[in-house]
Motif scaffolding. Structure first.
Motif, PDB file in Angstrom:
ATOM      1  N   GLN A   4       0.830  -1.207   0.000  1.00  0.00           N
ATOM      2  CA  GLN A   4       0.000   0.000   0.000  1.00  0.00           C
ATOM      3  C   GLN A   4       0.861   1.252   0.000  1.00  0.00           C
ATOM      4  OE1 GLN A   4      -3.504   0.128  -0.310  1.00  0.00           O
ATOM      5  NE2 GLN A   4      -2.838   2.212  -0.806  1.00  0.00           N
ATOM      6  N   ASN A   8       0.826   4.114  -2.877  1.00  0.00           N
ATOM      7  CA  ASN A   8       0.659   5.531  -2.551  1.00  0.00           C
ATOM      8  C   ASN A   8       1.833   6.359  -3.072  1.00  0.00           C
ATOM      9  OD1 ASN A   8      -1.693   4.854  -1.219  1.00  0.00           O
ATOM     10  ND2 ASN A   8      -0.787   4.896   0.825  1.00  0.00           N
ATOM     11  N   ASN A  12       1.419   9.208  -5.970  1.00  0.00           N
ATOM     12  CA  ASN A  12       1.797  10.569  -5.637  1.00  0.00           C
ATOM     13  C   ASN A  12       2.818  11.115  -6.647  1.00  0.00           C
ATOM     14  OD1 ASN A  12       1.966  12.930  -3.796  1.00  0.00           O
ATOM     15  ND2 ASN A  12       4.040  12.189  -3.428  1.00  0.00           N
TER      16      ASN A  12
END
Length: 221
Positions: A4, A8, A12
């Motif tokens: 995860q 992320n 980003n």
């Protein structure tokens, strides 16, 4: 880094990339931690400011350097006169890379067979400097595959864990490669960036660093 966290991190970075309008902006993003340590070494992989055309390949065949199957001819050694060519040929020979040349040539010629040596085939396409034909490798495909999950062809998508384990790009990843090429020409990147010369090369360099950063680390025995 958990799966995860990797997802992320990649999402980003791609969001930041979407807002970048210049090559310098890509270089600055690549300097951010933890990407910084995984950047492509420009001394090892300097920019390729030349192109190779079908006419160039035809000339090599005419000179007898390449055979009809676009592999080096058996008497290739007798045709080498330039010191730089000799040195580069010897380096490829020592690394066992001579058979790979034909896959690059297939890419230059835009032959459709992409069942083998897909990375080298695509590299040949890049060398034609045709718009929308990037360089690819495991790290680039890993980063993009995490950003935009693609189908495996069996009704399921490549998940983050599978992408982080990726070490060899083959025909199973053709869907990701096609999606990546499409994305490079889309509004996933700013209009300003897409107007920059050879922008795909610089995007490839960034994704190389991103993909290498999130790859599963090998366990020390």
């Amino acid at each position: 880094m958990t799966d995860q966290e990797a997802k992320n991190y990649i999402d980003n970075a791609f969001e930041k990339l979407r807002q970048i309008t210049s090559i310098d902006g890509i270089a600055q993003l690549a300097k951010e931690e933890p990407t910084q340590k995984n950047r492509m070494n420009d001394a090892v992989y300097p920019a390729l400011n030349f192109s190779i055309s079908k006419a160039d390949i035809a000339k090599l065949v005419e000179l007898g350097i390449l055979d009809d199957n676009h592999a080096f001819s058996k008497d290739m050694n007798d045709k080498l006169t330039d010191p730089l060519t000799k040195l580069l040929y010897a380096t490829a020979w020592k690394n066992g890379d001579l058979p790979k040349i034909k896959h690059i040539i297939k890419g230059v010629l835009k032959e459709t067979d992409e069942e083998q040596a897909i990375v080298f085939h695509q590299f040949g396409r890049y060398l034609t400097k045709t718009l929308g034909q990037p360089i690819i490798d495991q790290h680039v495909i890993r980063a993009f595959g995490i950003f935009k999950p693609q189908s495996k062809g069996d009704g399921k998508e490549w998940d983050v864990a599978a992408m982080r384990r990726l070490s060899i790009v083959n025909k199973r990843h053709n869907g990701i490669i096609a999606a990546y090429k499409e994305w490079l020409g889309s509004d996933g990147l700013s209009d300003e960036l897409r107007q920059c010369a050879d922008y795909t090369y610089h995007v490839d360099k960034l994704l190389f660093a991103l993909g290498k950063t999130v790859k599963y680390a090998k366990r020390k025995v």
